[in-house]
Write a protein that holds these residues in place. Structure first.
Motif, PDB file in Angstrom:
ATOM      1  N   HIS A   1       0.832  -1.210   0.000  1.00  0.00           N
ATOM      2  CA  HIS A   1       0.000   0.000   0.000  1.00  0.00           C
ATOM      3  C   HIS A   1       0.861   1.253   0.000  1.00  0.00           C
ATOM      4  CE1 HIS A   1       1.137  -0.488   4.202  1.00  0.00           C
ATOM      5  NE2 HIS A   1       0.862   0.788   4.386  1.00  0.00           N
TER       6      HIS A   1
ATOM      7  N   ASP B   1       0.566   4.901   2.049  1.00  0.00           N
ATOM      8  CA  ASP B   1      -0.178   5.316   3.236  1.00  0.00           C
ATOM      9  C   ASP B   1      -1.324   6.277   2.911  1.00  0.00           C
ATOM     10  OD1 ASP B   1       1.158   3.747   5.090  1.00  0.00           O
ATOM     11  OD2 ASP B   1       2.733   5.239   5.412  1.00  0.00           O
TER      12      ASP B   1
ATOM     13  N   HIS C   1       4.705   0.157   0.065  1.00  0.00           N
ATOM     14  CA  HIS C   1       5.473  -0.586   1.073  1.00  0.00           C
ATOM     15  C   HIS C   1       4.586  -1.621   1.749  1.00  0.00           C
ATOM     16  CE1 HIS C   1       3.500   2.650   3.278  1.00  0.00           C
ATOM     17  NE2 HIS C   1       3.564   1.889   4.347  1.00  0.00           N
TER      18      HIS C   1
END
Ligand SMILES: [Fe+2]
Length: 298
Positions: free
Chosen positions: A104, A106, A264
């Protein structure tokens, strides 16, 4: 003079010979900002910043987000969120048990997503706890030209709730997680984000979608969107990790990344009594990408 050394062929740099507890000069600020734009992920070793100093350092990138869950912020600063698997003697959690196990960027599920995320490693488990990063500019560049053209003006549908996303699972280890995600499914709206994001500072195009938050494509049925999404996610989840950097933390590492061009995931692989504790600060985005992308003036 600080040292900036790449940590892989595709992204990330390690910075040494720097003490962020000292006042940060304008020159140093510019060097760090440029390094983040160039390398996307920065690893700054041996820092040991108090929460207040972490906030001060973080603010060179902009305005800090206030964590929604004040219960899990540090006593010293409400801007610093504790991520931890520790349990207090009364059975309560010390911090947010860091999920993030699916790829994803953030907060892409909100209108103005997080810009930069900063993690300071306070305590590392003996085993596990790494973070993997994926260079989304390289992912975009790897796509066939026909696909690039096809997605150029398309919008991904992002949602925070895991029950709305068939590509993710809810951890059975988290008490009440299913109820939590079901409630989110009812109360939180979907948000549209461009599939191709032009970085506001570098101008580089990157793929802006993720298996964790992107659940569809605007204007397409599920059957139409699914093959496209699967193709877009393939380089991110590729087992060979061609566009990736995996960071193994040491205590007192400060790691930061640019959510506008990086995906990440937390690798996990640890558990009590092995403790992982991180202090997280997040820089808020400065505007909605979908508006920036569609503005007639741009
Ligand atoms: Fe994350």
């Amino acid at each position: 003079m600080i040292n900036v050394t790449p940590v892989s062929d595709v992204m990330g740099a390690e910075i040494t010979e720097i003490n962020l507890a000292n006042p940060i000069s304008l020159d140093l600020k510019v060097v760090l900002q440029k390094a983040l734009l160039k390398y996307q992920v920065l690893v700054i070793r041996k820092q040991n910043l108090t929460p207040d100093l972490q906030v001060k350092f973080s603010s060179i990138w902009g305005k800090l987000e206030t964590p929604s869950n004040i219960e899990y912020t540090t006593k010293e600063s409400s801007k610093v969120m504790i991520l931890s698997n520790e349990i207090n003697p009364d059975g309560s959690a010390v911090g947010v048990v860091d999920g993030g196990d699916f790829w994803h960027s953030d907060s892409s599920h909100i209108e103005i997503p997080s810009m930069v995320t900063i993690l300071q490693s306070i305590k590392n488990p003996e085993k596990g706890g790494d973070t993997e990063f994926c260079n989304m500019v390289e992912v975009y560049n790897s796509l066939p030209e026909t696909l690039k053209i096809k997605i150029e003006n398309l919008y991904g549908i992002h949602h925070v709730s895991k029950v709305k996303n068939k590509r993710v699972t809810i951890s059975p280890d988290r008490p009440g997680a299913k109820d939590f995600y079901e409630s989110q499914a009812k109360t939180r709206p979907s948000v549209l984000q461009p599939l191709v994001l032009k970085h506001p500072e570098t101008g580089q195009k990157s793929l802006y979608c993720s298996p964790r938050f992107t659940i569809g494509i605007k204007g397409m049925t599920e059957d139409e969107a699914d093959p496209i999404l699967e193709r877009l996610f393939a380089p991110i989840t590729d087992r060979n990790r061609p566009y990736h950097y995996r960071h193994k933390y040491k205590n007192n590492d400060l790691v930061l990344w640019d959510n506008r061009c990086v995906c990440h995931r937390a690798v996990g692989g640890y558990g009590l009594p092995d403790i992982r504790r991180m202090h997280r600060t997040v820089i808020a985005g400065t505007g909605a990408y979908n508006l920036q992308q569609t503005s007639p003036t741009q």
